[in-house]
Design an enzyme around this catalytic site. Structure first.
Site, PDB file in Angstrom:
ATOM      1  N   ARG A   1       0.822  -1.216   0.000  1.00 54.01           N
ATOM      2  CA  ARG A   1       0.000   0.000   0.000  1.00 54.01           C
ATOM      3  C   ARG A   1       0.853   1.261   0.000  1.00 54.01           C
ATOM      4  NH1 ARG A   1      -5.395  -1.606   3.375  1.00 54.01           N
ATOM      5  NH2 ARG A   1      -6.508  -2.322   1.526  1.00 54.01           N
TER       6      ARG A   1
ATOM      7  N   LYS B   1     -18.806 -17.292   1.331  1.00 53.50           N
ATOM      8  CA  LYS B   1     -20.199 -17.039   1.683  1.00 53.50           C
ATOM      9  C   LYS B   1     -21.024 -16.410   0.580  1.00 53.50           C
ATOM     10  CE  LYS B   1     -19.975 -16.202   6.621  1.00 53.50           C
ATOM     11  NZ  LYS B   1     -20.053 -15.069   7.540  1.00 53.50           N
TER      12      LYS B   1
ATOM     13  N   GLY C   1      -9.243  -9.166  -1.274  1.00 52.15           N
ATOM     14  CA  GLY C   1      -8.049  -9.668  -0.605  1.00 52.15           C
ATOM     15  C   GLY C   1      -7.578 -11.040  -1.065  1.00 52.15           C
TER      16      GLY C   1
ATOM     17  N   GLY D   1     -13.271  -4.151   0.543  1.00 51.46           N
ATOM     18  CA  GLY D   1     -14.651  -3.703   0.761  1.00 51.46           C
ATOM     19  C   GLY D   1     -15.069  -2.640  -0.237  1.00 51.46           C
TER      20      GLY D   1
HETATM   21  P1  AMP Z   1     -14.388 -14.767   1.231  1.00 50.49           P
HETATM   22  O1  AMP Z   1     -13.760 -14.158   2.455  1.00 50.49           O
HETATM   23  O2  AMP Z   1     -15.846 -14.970   1.310  1.00 50.49           O
HETATM   24  O3  AMP Z   1     -13.952 -14.111  -0.057  1.00 50.49           O
HETATM   25  O4  AMP Z   1     -13.800 -16.244   1.149  1.00 50.49           O
HETATM   26  C1  AMP Z   1     -12.448 -16.531   1.104  1.00 50.49           C
HETATM   27  C2  AMP Z   1     -12.209 -17.802   1.849  1.00 50.49           C
HETATM   28  O5  AMP Z   1     -13.076 -18.804   1.345  1.00 50.49           O
HETATM   29  C3  AMP Z   1     -10.807 -18.352   1.716  1.00 50.49           C
HETATM   30  O6  AMP Z   1     -10.183 -18.321   2.964  1.00 50.49           O
HETATM   31  C4  AMP Z   1     -11.016 -19.783   1.242  1.00 50.49           C
HETATM   32  O7  AMP Z   1     -10.223 -20.723   1.921  1.00 50.49           O
HETATM   33  C5  AMP Z   1     -12.472 -20.047   1.564  1.00 50.49           C
HETATM   34  N1  AMP Z   1     -13.058 -21.091   0.699  1.00 50.49           N
HETATM   35  C6  AMP Z   1     -13.055 -21.127  -0.642  1.00 50.49           C
HETATM   36  N2  AMP Z   1     -13.651 -22.237  -1.080  1.00 50.49           N
HETATM   37  C7  AMP Z   1     -14.048 -22.936  -0.004  1.00 50.49           C
HETATM   38  C8  AMP Z   1     -14.709 -24.176   0.184  1.00 50.49           C
HETATM   39  N3  AMP Z   1     -15.099 -24.921  -0.864  1.00 50.49           N
HETATM   40  N4  AMP Z   1     -14.974 -24.569   1.442  1.00 50.49           N
HETATM   41  C9  AMP Z   1     -14.576 -23.821   2.495  1.00 50.49           C
HETATM   42  N5  AMP Z   1     -13.953 -22.644   2.388  1.00 50.49           N
HETATM   43  C10 AMP Z   1     -13.689 -22.201   1.151  1.00 50.49           C
END
Ligand code: AMP
Length: 377
Positions: free
Chosen positions: A14, A179, A335, A358
């Site tokens: 950054r 999620k 990220g 974000g």
């Molecule tokens: P997010 O913060 O929602 O962008 O998600 C990122 C995180 O999702 C990372 O730490 C990944 O390890 C996790 N992730 C991606 N695919 C999967 C999966 N199939 N099951 C569990 N965690 C996951």
């Protein structure tokens, strides 16, 4: 920027991103007063979050230039030091977040900051979605011709525009991560704009479950099953093609020493979980990416932090790099996807890597970002 226990900077991405703007102002005969956040101090001045720890490295990145440090960002010392600055000199002020007024967007505080300089340059895309005193509220104390984007902010806004409002078709958005609930608004907004939406990562299994699939113990947001069904219906109505991974790399536990196999994503055996996209899905997604002229990527395709489950994310990064090489425009943001392109050494091979997490998400949700509006309006 992350610092370790001895206040050494562990990642200066950054700070490096801010250097071109600082150098431009200095080279054009200006002097620079730097105002910034560091961490999330709760109760006023805290040694751990002092910007004095950044002086040495900042000086190095500015070719050894001496940096004046202001122990307070407002008050007598700041005013005195700012008024004595000569052309070509740099003053770094103490952490703005030592004042609660910064995050509250307090107008009086913003007014005090504004008095220090002649023009206001906003180069903080990472906080553009917040209406803080220094990143948005301060704008009202400067006439339009004295408010500017820095070069980083300009690059972010131009790349974002290219994808959000001027996308050459076909336009594919690749959305992954854990999620669905975090990504609903972005998917809804993209349904108005994209040709194809690829959904990978843990969030895909909520969609499979919503369609009646067996997902074993894969991630699932039970309270979002209806939302997932609705998104699929909306996409069909709008003629947007949603691509879910046809198969998955599955594991018997969430661990790097898990037993691993491959199964259809909608038929994961009992007790197993999908942790990456499978070989057919990689081929399916790569094909779509290769045929797209505009590519947006936010979120990993699997648990890429573990070697066993990073192949899908790596292949998607590679497909995006290949499409970019053939003339497509690609924007990677958020990220984890940025960490993935860096880790797999593709950051130089995509068109733009965003510094916003974000802020980027909210931008693609179609929201007006206060930090952008403050300069433009
Ligand atoms: P997010 O913060 O929602 O962008 O998600 C990122 C995180 O999702 C990372 O730490 C990944 O390890 C996790 N992730 C991606 N695919 C999967 C999966 N199939 N099951 C569990 N965690 C996951």
């Amino acid at each position: 920027m992350p610092l370790d226990d001895r206040y050494e900077i562990t990642d200066d991405t950054r700070m490096k991103a801010a250097i071109p703007t600082i150098k431009k102002i200095l080279n054009d005969g200006g002097s620079v007063i730097l105002m910034s956040h560091l961490g999330r101090p709760k109760d006023g001045p805290t040694e751990k979050y002092s910007l004095k720890h950044l002086v040495k490295h900042l000086s190095e990145l500015l070719d050894g230039k001496a940096i004046e440090f202001g122990n307070d960002c407002i008050g007598y010392d700041a005013v005195e030091k700012a008024s004595k600055l000569k052309a070509g000199e740099v003053l770094l002020l103490e952490n703005l977040r030592f004042y609660k007024e910064e995050e509250k967007g307090d107008s009086t505080f913003a007014g005090k900051l504004s008095k220090l300089g002649d023009v206001w340059v906003n180069d903080a895309f990472g906080t553009a979605h917040r209406a803080h005193a220094s990143t948005a509220v301060i704008a009202k104390f400067f006439p339009k011709e004295k408010r500017f984007f820095g070069l980083l902010m300009e690059g972010e806004v131009e790349s974002g525009e290219k994808v959000l409002n001027k996308a050459e078709k076909p336009f594919v958005a690749i959305i992954g991560g854990a999620k669905v609930s975090d990504k609903i608004l972005i998917i809804e907004n993209l349904l108005e704009r994209a040709t194809d939406i690829i959904i990978g990562g843990g969030m895909a299994y909520t969609f499979f479950k919503a369609q009646g699939g067996n997902i074993g113990k894969s991630l699932c947001e039970e309270d979002r099953l209806d939302t997932a069904s609705e998104l699929l219906k909306k996409a069909e109505k709008k003629g947007v093609c949603i691509h879910l991974p046809s198969d998955s790399v599955i594991a018997d536990k969430f661990a790097s020493d898990a037993l691993v196999s491959v199964s259809p994503s909608n038929n994961v055996p009992e007790g197993w979980m999908g942790l990456d996209i499978g070989p057919n899905a990689i081929e399916q997604f790569t094909n779509v990416i290769h045929h797209s002229k505009t590519i947006l990527w936010n979120g990993p395709m699997g648990v890429f932090e573990m070697e066993k489950f990073q192949h899908g994310t790596k292949c998607i990064a590679q497909a995006i790099a290949e499409a970019t090489q053939k003339g497509s425009f690609s924007l990677v943001g958020g990220g984890d996807s940025v960490a993935a392109v860096n880790q797999f050494k593709y950051s130089e091979k995509v068109s733009y890597v965003s510094t916003g997490g974000g802020a980027l998400l909210e931008y693609f949700e179609g929201k007006t970002l206060p930090g952008i509006a403050a300069v433009q309006s």
